[in-house]
Design an enzyme around this catalytic site. Structure first.
Site, PDB file in Angstrom:
ATOM      1  N   ARG A 216      -3.684   7.054   0.536  1.00  0.00           N
ATOM      2  CA  ARG A 216      -4.154   8.326   1.089  1.00  0.00           C
ATOM      3  C   ARG A 216      -3.173   9.033   2.005  1.00  0.00           C
ATOM      4  NH1 ARG A 216     -10.022   5.986   2.463  1.00  0.00           N
ATOM      5  NH2 ARG A 216      -8.598   4.302   2.973  1.00  0.00           N
TER       6      ARG A 216
ATOM      7  N   ARG B 259      -7.222  11.634  -5.955  1.00  0.00           N
ATOM      8  CA  ARG B 259      -8.395  10.988  -5.363  1.00  0.00           C
ATOM      9  C   ARG B 259      -9.546  11.985  -5.138  1.00  0.00           C
ATOM     10  NH1 ARG B 259     -11.875   8.493  -3.854  1.00  0.00           N
ATOM     11  NH2 ARG B 259     -11.897   6.907  -2.225  1.00  0.00           N
TER      12      ARG B 259
ATOM     13  N   TYR C 274     -14.441 -11.953   1.099  1.00  0.00           N
ATOM     14  CA  TYR C 274     -15.213 -10.741   0.740  1.00  0.00           C
ATOM     15  C   TYR C 274     -16.487 -11.114  -0.011  1.00  0.00           C
ATOM     16  CZ  TYR C 274     -11.455  -7.614   2.177  1.00  0.00           C
ATOM     17  OH  TYR C 274     -10.541  -6.914   2.916  1.00  0.00           O
TER      18      TYR C 274
ATOM     19  N   ARG D 250       0.819  -1.217   0.000  1.00  0.00           N
ATOM     20  CA  ARG D 250       0.000   0.000   0.000  1.00  0.00           C
ATOM     21  C   ARG D 250       0.849   1.263   0.000  1.00  0.00           C
ATOM     22  NH1 ARG D 250      -5.487  -0.277   1.772  1.00  0.00           N
ATOM     23  NH2 ARG D 250      -6.279  -2.284   1.075  1.00  0.00           N
TER      24      ARG D 250
ATOM     25  N   ASP E 244      -6.699  -3.259  -7.243  1.00  0.00           N
ATOM     26  CA  ASP E 244      -7.243  -3.765  -5.986  1.00  0.00           C
ATOM     27  C   ASP E 244      -7.520  -5.256  -6.122  1.00  0.00           C
ATOM     28  OD1 ASP E 244      -8.384  -2.514  -3.269  1.00  0.00           O
ATOM     29  OD2 ASP E 244      -9.531  -4.283  -3.827  1.00  0.00           O
TER      30      ASP E 244
HETATM   31  O1  CP3 Z   1       0.157   0.680  -3.288  1.00  0.00           O
HETATM   32  C1  CP3 Z   1      -0.316  -0.464  -3.333  1.00  0.00           C
HETATM   33  O2  CP3 Z   1      -0.060  -1.334  -2.471  1.00  0.00           O
HETATM   34  C2  CP3 Z   1      -1.147  -0.865  -4.539  1.00  0.00           C
HETATM   35  C3  CP3 Z   1      -2.541  -0.727  -4.446  1.00  0.00           C
HETATM   36  C4  CP3 Z   1      -3.442  -1.658  -3.638  1.00  0.00           C
HETATM   37  C5  CP3 Z   1      -4.757  -1.277  -3.282  1.00  0.00           C
HETATM   38  N1  CP3 Z   1      -5.378  -2.352  -2.717  1.00  0.00           N
HETATM   39  C6  CP3 Z   1      -5.385   0.045  -3.533  1.00  0.00           C
HETATM   40  C7  CP3 Z   1      -6.402   0.498  -2.561  1.00  0.00           C
HETATM   41  C8  CP3 Z   1      -3.265  -2.976  -3.211  1.00  0.00           C
HETATM   42  C9  CP3 Z   1      -2.029  -3.872  -3.292  1.00  0.00           C
HETATM   43  C10 CP3 Z   1      -4.495  -3.408  -2.644  1.00  0.00           C
HETATM   44  C11 CP3 Z   1      -4.723  -4.765  -2.132  1.00  0.00           C
HETATM   45  C12 CP3 Z   1      -5.889  -5.016  -1.283  1.00  0.00           C
HETATM   46  N2  CP3 Z   1      -7.157  -4.524  -1.402  1.00  0.00           N
HETATM   47  C13 CP3 Z   1      -5.906  -5.927  -0.207  1.00  0.00           C
HETATM   48  C14 CP3 Z   1      -4.736  -6.795   0.195  1.00  0.00           C
HETATM   49  C15 CP3 Z   1      -3.735  -6.026   0.942  1.00  0.00           C
HETATM   50  C16 CP3 Z   1      -4.051  -5.804   2.365  1.00  0.00           C
HETATM   51  O3  CP3 Z   1      -4.071  -4.633   2.779  1.00  0.00           O
HETATM   52  O4  CP3 Z   1      -4.250  -6.790   3.080  1.00  0.00           O
HETATM   53  C17 CP3 Z   1      -7.186  -5.930   0.348  1.00  0.00           C
HETATM   54  C18 CP3 Z   1      -7.640  -6.728   1.536  1.00  0.00           C
HETATM   55  C19 CP3 Z   1      -7.976  -5.044  -0.418  1.00  0.00           C
HETATM   56  C20 CP3 Z   1      -9.416  -4.749  -0.260  1.00  0.00           C
HETATM   57  C21 CP3 Z   1      -9.645  -3.336   0.065  1.00  0.00           C
HETATM   58  N3  CP3 Z   1      -9.438  -2.281  -0.789  1.00  0.00           N
HETATM   59  C22 CP3 Z   1     -10.138  -2.806   1.284  1.00  0.00           C
HETATM   60  C23 CP3 Z   1     -10.475  -3.618   2.508  1.00  0.00           C
HETATM   61  C24 CP3 Z   1     -10.223  -1.425   1.115  1.00  0.00           C
HETATM   62  C25 CP3 Z   1     -10.811  -0.418   2.074  1.00  0.00           C
HETATM   63  C26 CP3 Z   1      -9.930  -0.149   3.236  1.00  0.00           C
HETATM   64  C27 CP3 Z   1      -9.318   1.205   3.117  1.00  0.00           C
HETATM   65  O5  CP3 Z   1      -8.099   1.326   3.317  1.00  0.00           O
HETATM   66  O6  CP3 Z   1     -10.085   2.157   2.858  1.00  0.00           O
HETATM   67  C28 CP3 Z   1      -9.736  -1.103  -0.174  1.00  0.00           C
HETATM   68  C29 CP3 Z   1      -9.607   0.253  -0.750  1.00  0.00           C
HETATM   69  C30 CP3 Z   1      -8.278   0.594  -1.320  1.00  0.00           C
HETATM   70  N4  CP3 Z   1      -7.560  -0.152  -2.220  1.00  0.00           N
HETATM   71  C31 CP3 Z   1      -7.561   1.786  -1.073  1.00  0.00           C
HETATM   72  C32 CP3 Z   1      -6.388   1.737  -1.846  1.00  0.00           C
HETATM   73  C33 CP3 Z   1      -5.277   2.756  -1.954  1.00  0.00           C
HETATM   74  C34 CP3 Z   1      -8.042   2.881  -0.120  1.00  0.00           C
HETATM   75  C35 CP3 Z   1      -7.839   4.255  -0.514  1.00  0.00           C
HETATM   76  C36 CP3 Z   1      -8.901   4.964  -1.300  1.00  0.00           C
HETATM   77  O7  CP3 Z   1     -10.106   4.784  -1.058  1.00  0.00           O
HETATM   78  O8  CP3 Z   1      -8.456   5.769  -2.113  1.00  0.00           O
END
Ligand code: CP3
Length: 348
Positions: A29, A38, A150, A25, A74
């Site tokens: 943000r 964003r 999920y 990640r 994602d």
């Molecule tokens: O920089 C990176 O690592 C690449 C981008 C990336 C995202 N999601 C973008 C994202 C990666 C590798 C993921 C993987 C992901 N997505 C996982 C596995 C990694 C982990 O953290 O365990 C999981 C479980 C998800 C599912 C997911 N996506 C959730 C639960 C959420 C909401 C939680 C949150 O942080 O708001 C997301 C949203 C998400 N995916 C964001 C980002 C940057 C949140 C930011 C936004 O809304 O702009």
């Protein structure tokens, strides 16, 4: 820019000039540049516009000096062509409109053709390979269990009760879903590699909720399929999970050249559980990026000391960067890892 081989060499357990470091990640943000984009586009809009996804992928590479880029996407994107509907609701995380609960639900899942249905991801990879000059690009997918959780829960979960209820009460439904997901995710990961991803990570973020017995019965064969499909394409494969101390030997059996270690296990103990023939990635607690600098320094040094300069360590957090993490502290960790690991080679 010279080709940066540290990350790929460490994946293959070859000696490196300094320990490679990147962050799960690393785009997100906590970065002002990301928040600017964003403010104008939703998460899914960024993912679906390859130029934007590429731009966001590059932000942390420019700002932090990390040794690898991870594609901005994602793990839940394949849920869209499966026909289940995906939204990221404000403050709630992902929401899946039509959760899967029955065998009929599994049979209703649409076939997914990665190039046709998720082509925007492959396009972002192609753009990035043209722009990254020398920094390797990591592609990724969710592991079948984490994606299934999920799909069954309909969103995020703490207890995974619906998922476990299905495993125990309707195992044939659970196995049918995992079988389907392992095919879709293998195909998606292979498409990313063929588009140019130079390494891939399989995120089984929530698998630590399971006992070793349940992991072996319900998860291992399906993760193995995805990991083997990627491995057959001859790129390094990282197998990641959290809360996995008791699962590490089984995760190794499922596959991966590199296995993720979270912060709940000391790096050397985790590595001993896996054996020297596996590379490791981790294992700083993401919360430590909020600590004062001397404390960060102590903990980074502790991890590097436990790795003993052995080939096959990739420095990372034990899980993704948290929101509101101070960017300066992330940058400091990159510099510390590089400086200290070079120094420790000189000190006998
Ligand atoms: O920089 C990176 O690592 C690449 C981008 C990336 C995202 N999601 C973008 C994202 C990666 C590798 C993921 C993987 C992901 N997505 C996982 C596995 C990694 C982990 O953290 O365990 C999981 C479980 C998800 C599912 C997911 N996506 C959730 C639960 C959420 C909401 C939680 C949150 O942080 O708001 C997301 C949203 C998400 N995916 C964001 C980002 C940057 C949140 C930011 C936004 O809304 O702009």
């Amino acid at each position: 820019m010279a080709v940066n081989e540290r990350f790929l060499r460490a994946c293959r357990r070859e000696p490196v000039d300094a320990t490679p470091v990147w962050f799960m990640r690393q785009a997100g943000r906590y970065m002002p540049e990301y928040r600017t984009i964003r403010a104008k586009y939703s998460l899914l809009e960024i993912c679906r516009q390859p130029e934007l996804a590429a731009e966001v992928t590059l932000q942390p590479v420019r700002a932090l000096g990390v040794d690898a880029a991870i594609l901005f996407a994602d793990i839940l994107l394949p849920v869209i062509p499966l026909g289940l509907g995906l939204e990221f609701a404000k403050g709630e995380g992902p929401v899946i409109d039509k959760p899967v609960r029955t065998l009929e639900d599994v049979q209703m899942l649409k076939p997914v053709y990665a190039e046709a249905n998720l082509g925007y991801v492959m396009e972002a990879i192609r753009i990035l390979r043209g722009e990254l000059s020398g920094i390797p690009l990591i592609g990724f997918c969710g592991a079948p269990f984490t994606v299934a959780s999920y799909i069954i829960e309909g969103g995020s979960s703490r207890e995974f009760l619906k998922t476990k209820a299905m495993m125990y009460s309707a195992p044939e439904v659970f196995h049918a879903l995992m079988e389907k997901l392992s095919v879709v995710l293998s195909d998606y990961l292979v498409a990313q590699i063929r588009a140019g991803a130079q390494a891939v990570q399989v995120f089984d973020s929530w698998v630590g909720t399971l006992s070793p017995r349940d992991y072996e019965m319900f998860v291992l064969p399906y993760s193995q399929k995805v990991l083997e499909a990627a491995r057959a394409e001859n790129v390094p494969v990282i197998h990641f999970g959290t809360n996995t101390t008791t699962l590490l030997p089984l995760m190794k059996r499922a596959g991966g050249d590199v296995i993720g270690l979270d912060w709940r296990v000391p790096l050397d103990d985790g590595w001993a559980l896996l054996g020297q023939d596996t590379a490791v990635q981790g294992n700083l607690d993401p919360a430590l990026l909020f600590a004062p600098l001397p404390e960060i320094k102590t903990r980074v040094h502790d991890i590097l000391r436990r790795a003993e300069g052995r080939p096959g360590h990739i420095f990372n957090l034990g899980h993704g960067i948290l929101q509101n993490t101070p960017v300066d502290n992330v940058k400091v960790v990159v510099d510390m890892v590089h400086e200290y690991s070079v120094q420790s080679e000189k000190v006998p």
